[in-house]
Design a protein around this motif. Structure first.
Motif, PDB file in Angstrom:
ATOM      1  N   LEU A 165      -4.146   8.260   7.100  1.00  0.00           N
ATOM      2  CA  LEU A 165      -4.569   9.528   6.495  1.00  0.00           C
ATOM      3  C   LEU A 165      -4.955  10.519   7.577  1.00  0.00           C
ATOM      4  O   LEU A 165      -5.744  10.185   8.465  1.00  0.00           O
ATOM      5  N   TYR A 197      -6.390   3.299   6.493  1.00  0.00           N
ATOM      6  CA  TYR A 197      -7.080   2.581   5.432  1.00  0.00           C
ATOM      7  C   TYR A 197      -6.250   1.358   5.050  1.00  0.00           C
ATOM      8  O   TYR A 197      -5.076   1.465   4.714  1.00  0.00           O
ATOM      9  N   CYS A 208      -3.083   0.307  -3.851  1.00  0.00           N
ATOM     10  CA  CYS A 208      -2.849  -1.027  -3.306  1.00  0.00           C
ATOM     11  C   CYS A 208      -2.439  -1.964  -4.429  1.00  0.00           C
ATOM     12  O   CYS A 208      -3.104  -2.033  -5.470  1.00  0.00           O
ATOM     13  N   LYS A 216      -0.191   9.988   4.948  1.00  0.00           N
ATOM     14  CA  LYS A 216      -0.602  11.099   4.116  1.00  0.00           C
ATOM     15  C   LYS A 216      -1.258  12.155   4.990  1.00  0.00           C
ATOM     16  O   LYS A 216      -2.188  11.846   5.744  1.00  0.00           O
ATOM     17  N   MET A 272      -5.284   6.636  -2.576  1.00  0.00           N
ATOM     18  CA  MET A 272      -4.512   5.579  -1.938  1.00  0.00           C
ATOM     19  C   MET A 272      -4.440   4.399  -2.897  1.00  0.00           C
ATOM     20  O   MET A 272      -5.433   4.081  -3.562  1.00  0.00           O
ATOM     21  N   GLN A 305       0.833  -1.194   0.000  1.00  0.00           N
ATOM     22  CA  GLN A 305       0.000   0.000   0.000  1.00  0.00           C
ATOM     23  C   GLN A 305       0.867   1.243   0.000  1.00  0.00           C
ATOM     24  O   GLN A 305       1.879   1.307   0.716  1.00  0.00           O
ATOM     25  N   THR A 355      -7.394   1.201  -6.319  1.00  0.00           N
ATOM     26  CA  THR A 355      -7.281   2.570  -5.822  1.00  0.00           C
ATOM     27  C   THR A 355      -8.521   2.948  -5.015  1.00  0.00           C
ATOM     28  O   THR A 355      -9.626   2.475  -5.278  1.00  0.00           O
ATOM     29  N   THR A 357      -2.577   2.750   5.099  1.00  0.00           N
ATOM     30  CA  THR A 357      -2.250   4.163   4.867  1.00  0.00           C
ATOM     31  C   THR A 357      -2.890   4.960   5.979  1.00  0.00           C
ATOM     32  O   THR A 357      -4.104   4.907   6.156  1.00  0.00           O
TER      33      THR A 357
END
Lengths: 114, 117
Positions: free
Chosen positions: A111, A90, A23, A11, A21, A6, A76, A109
């Motif tokens: 965020l 995520y 993957c 972010k 994002m 990922q 995505t 990720t």
């Protein structure tokens, strides 16, 4: 070992900006999931795909979120426009249905929307 | 809809002792898979153990074992000889083996396990 990749890992963005994002599922896996993890809601399923076709995106806020698999090596998740309440981790996961051996997760990720 | 419930938000155990984490689930299906995932502070989701609903024998993986009670829809995780590295959030999870939600993975709310030295 094969892994789910990922990007980005972290972010930070301003409210109103678009966030994407990415993957990369494990090669050969036919099912891909997107989850969101927050302290309040735990792990929520946002969407999942089988053979690149979306099966269920009922957990995803449709007005600002979208999920796609443009090809078998890329999934995505986009948020446009982002809001502070979207701040979360995520996760992407992939595997082979019916999932008898579970699914493999990416590192997530994180965020932050300010 | 299938739901997974973990009634213990937090648990603690002394190093070398045994601890049991509880999980119940609600389903009308006869065929499904159950899992326990571990999430340490690194946030990586790690599969700990799996159970197939059609198998009566409880799964074991080294110090980890489950108590699967299909009629009661209960799936608890026992950690024996607890180690400091076992400290993490543990998630119980369910996968549909058929029907319209074939392959769908649903999680419980999680239990934070603290291991005291």
């Amino acid at each position: 070992d094969a892994r789910v990749t990922q990007t980005p890992r972290h972010k930070v963005t301003e409210m109103g900006q678009e966030v994407t994002m990415r993957c990369q599922p494990i090669l050969g896996h036919n099912t891909v999931f997107w989850y969101r993890q927050t302290m309040m809601q735990g792990l929520e399923l946002l969407a999942y795909f089988r053979n690149r076709a979306p099966l269920d995106d009922s957990g995803m806020p449709k007005d600002r979120f979208s999920a796609e698999m443009p090809d078998a090596t890329l999934a995505t998740l986009k948020i446009q426009p982002s809001e502070p309440r979207d701040s979360a981790v995520y996760f992407c996961a992939s595997g082979l249905v019916p999932g008898a051996y579970g699914y493999t997760f990416g590192s997530g990720t994180r965020l932050t929307v300010v | 809809a299938q739901t997974v419930t973990q009634s213990q938000p937090e648990m603690s155990v002394q190093e070398a002792e045994t601890v049991t984490l509880s999980c119940t689930y609600d389903t009308s299906e006869s065929d499904y898979y159950l899992f326990w995932y571990k999430q340490p502070p690194s946030r990586q989701m790690i599969l700990v153990i799996r159970q197939e609903a059609y198998k009566q024998q409880n799964a074991t993986e080294n110090r980890f074992s489950v108590n699967f009670q299909k009629a009661a829809k209960s799936f608890s995780l026992k950690i024996s000889d607890s180690q400091l590295g076992d400290a993490a959030m543990y998630f119980c999870a369910y996968i549909h083996a058929g029907g319209t939600s074939y392959g769908k993975l649903t999680f419980g709310q999680g239990t934070i396990l603290t291991v005291h030295p």
